[in-house]
Design a protein around this motif. Sequence first.
Motif, short mmCIF file in Angstrom:
data_model
loop_
_atom_site.label_atom_id
_atom_site.label_comp_id
_atom_site.label_asym_id
_atom_site.label_seq_id
_atom_site.Cartn_x
_atom_site.Cartn_y
_atom_site.Cartn_z
N THR A 92 -2.05 -5.09 -4.38
CA THR A 92 -2.06 -3.73 -3.86
C THR A 92 -3.44 -3.43 -3.28
OG1 THR A 92 -0.46 -3.00 -5.52
CG2 THR A 92 -1.76 -1.29 -4.43
N CYS B 44 0.85 -1.19 0.00
CA CYS B 44 0.00 0.00 0.00
C CYS B 44 0.88 1.23 0.00
CB CYS B 44 -0.91 0.01 1.24
SG CYS B 44 -1.92 1.49 1.39
N CYS C 289 -10.27 12.10 -2.34
CA CYS C 289 -9.62 11.03 -1.58
C CYS C 289 -10.40 10.66 -0.32
CB CYS C 289 -8.21 11.46 -1.18
SG CYS C 289 -7.08 11.69 -2.55
N SER D 198 -5.95 -0.41 -0.99
CA SER D 198 -6.09 1.02 -0.75
C SER D 198 -5.78 1.38 0.70
CB SER D 198 -7.48 1.51 -1.17
OG SER D 198 -8.50 0.65 -0.71
N CYS E 299 -0.59 6.01 -5.42
CA CYS E 299 -0.21 5.26 -6.62
C CYS E 299 -0.10 3.77 -6.32
CB CYS E 299 1.12 5.78 -7.18
SG CYS E 299 2.55 5.37 -6.17
N THR E 300 0.08 2.99 -7.37
CA THR E 300 0.34 1.55 -7.25
C THR E 300 1.79 1.31 -7.62
OG1 THR E 300 -1.95 1.00 -7.83
CG2 THR E 300 -0.30 -0.74 -8.08
N SER F 18 -6.59 7.02 0.08
CA SER F 18 -6.38 6.79 -1.36
C SER F 18 -7.36 7.60 -2.20
CB SER F 18 -6.58 5.31 -1.69
OG SER F 18 -5.51 4.54 -1.18
N GLU G 238 -10.70 6.58 -7.14
CA GLU G 238 -10.57 5.57 -8.20
C GLU G 238 -9.73 4.38 -7.75
OE1 GLU G 238 -9.90 8.77 -8.50
OE2 GLU G 238 -11.62 9.45 -9.71
N GLN G 239 -8.81 4.59 -6.79
CA GLN G 239 -7.95 3.51 -6.33
C GLN G 239 -8.52 2.77 -5.12
OE1 GLN G 239 -3.89 4.87 -5.77
NE2 GLN G 239 -3.94 6.10 -7.64
N CYS G 240 -9.62 3.25 -4.62
CA CYS G 240 -10.25 2.62 -3.45
C CYS G 240 -10.92 1.32 -3.90
CB CYS G 240 -11.26 3.58 -2.84
SG CYS G 240 -12.05 2.95 -1.36
N ILE G 241 -10.46 0.18 -3.41
CA ILE G 241 -10.88 -1.11 -3.95
C ILE G 241 -12.11 -1.70 -3.25
CG2 ILE G 241 -8.51 -1.61 -4.63
CD1 ILE G 241 -8.40 -3.66 -2.32
#
Length: 561
Positions: free
Chosen positions: A96, A69, A152, A98, A73-74, A126, A129-132
């Motif tokens: 990966t 994490c 975020c 969030s 970014c990833t 995060s 868009e990156q929040c899974i």
Amino acid sequence: MKKDVYVLGTGLSHNGSVVILKNGKVAIGIEKERISRVKHDGGNDSLAVQYCLNALNITLANIDLVVQCENFCTPPQDQFSGKRLFEDYPETQFHTISHHLAHAYSAVGMSPFKAFNVLVMDGCGSPYEQCIEPDKPLLTDINLADEVGMVCEKDSFYHYDGKTLKTIFKDFSPMESITHTGYQLPTTRHSIGGFYAAVSNYCFGNMDDVGKLMGLAPYGRNSKIDFNPFELKDGRVFLNGNWYSPLKTPNNSWDGLKSNFGHYAEVAFWAQQQVEIAVAYTVNHRQSLSPNFPLCYSGGVALNAVANGKLVQQGLVKSLFPEPAAADNGLALGCAYYGWLKLLQGNKVQHDGSTCFGKTYTNEEVLKAIQNYPVSFTYRPIDDDYTVITKLIESGKTVGWFQHGAEFGPRALGRRSILANPAKAEIGKHINNNIKFREDFRPFAPAVLKEDAHLYFEYAYESPHMIMVDKVKQASKGLLAATTHVDGSARVQTVTEDWNPRFYNLLIAMKRQTGHGVLLNTSFNKKGQPIVETPEQALALFNETAMDVLVIENYLILKPD
């Protein structure tokens, strides 16, 4: 024979760290700063990964799963701020997650409860868009669909039923992009943690140690600042556009702070009060969504020990567990537990309460470090009753205390500590000036036998990780003169024998010596420096400061006459 399963979690934000679980239990963990000696170091994780592999005598070939994490970014598997060790192991299973999910799973893994709620509050999580998390809210539902910039995580609330973590409420915020005459939030626009960091920057001229605002605040308790920076509405916290109104004269030096100390203390007190109100409002709303469960608490805001204590004192939560490594140093821990519990579907192994995940240095390694050090120290083995140490402490000596694996997180809990007699009022000023080299308003914590806490403190709640503030009883303020803050409070550590036996036995010896099983406990470092990790680092700090005595494992060390 059944194969051991290793899950490696790595956090690559600031306060980077690595943790390895072995069959669902923490086997080793380290913060990168302890090795690199750069405060809050993050980014590339090779140093910390190699430390953990060496400590367990394994290689990356033994690792079954890696979970990582960052924040925005990833990170690629092969490169991130330089080459990563994983580059040579491309077949390793790699995931990966969030930011808030990592914080949440760190609390899940460490929690003493079976079923509980989890609240995450920090400066910034995060990007949306990156929040899974599949059950995150739609931006239209929280009036953020028209935001053109980055949005975020702000705070997240979950329930864990013993097997599954379910998202109950998540709030998001746009990133701050407007500078208000120099006062820019370093986080999302409506972040409680960002507000606190910005005020800390105003008072101290940096954000190197945001938490010291808590230490300054009680000196301004007669503050006349009457301004609400937050709007509390519909269960959400919003920072007003003119939140910075009381901030008129930003400081950038210790001399500047001293010259206008009253003003900065009043600002600190105001900010602390406002954060406590916002935190209490958030906790009260979130707990109403899943009532009658204990609360586990993570994210940087959870390190506010004053606010934590008041949540309990005011009855807003019946049982509270602030995750000891609540800031981004805990991301690796959460990544590892996510890998074990969610991805591998392993059973939760009840944690023993310890946060001491570092490697243990053998007596042979300690002896070699002493003998190879450029200064010829006097040293000898000591027995286990610690009488010689408690006599030195009672007489007013300061003792560096280095035992077994180091603590994971910001607090020294009796593995990498500087200890003193809390009854000696003047000892605190001496430690701040001549050992820690830090501001003289900074308070010290009392470490007390858990069974004796009620003798000295009003609430006497269990606080093994030094993350809750209590009130010192009036009759005890003389006995705890060096650890009672100006407002009569203390950030207490309650000590038990189960995972901290040597420190517990030292407190028992102190009780035999003085009648009171209490010690002043502060971290084994100086201002701007991470807590010491190795015997060599401990010897160096001992040599360059006014520390009187050093105990590393079974060796008592004195300076040359």
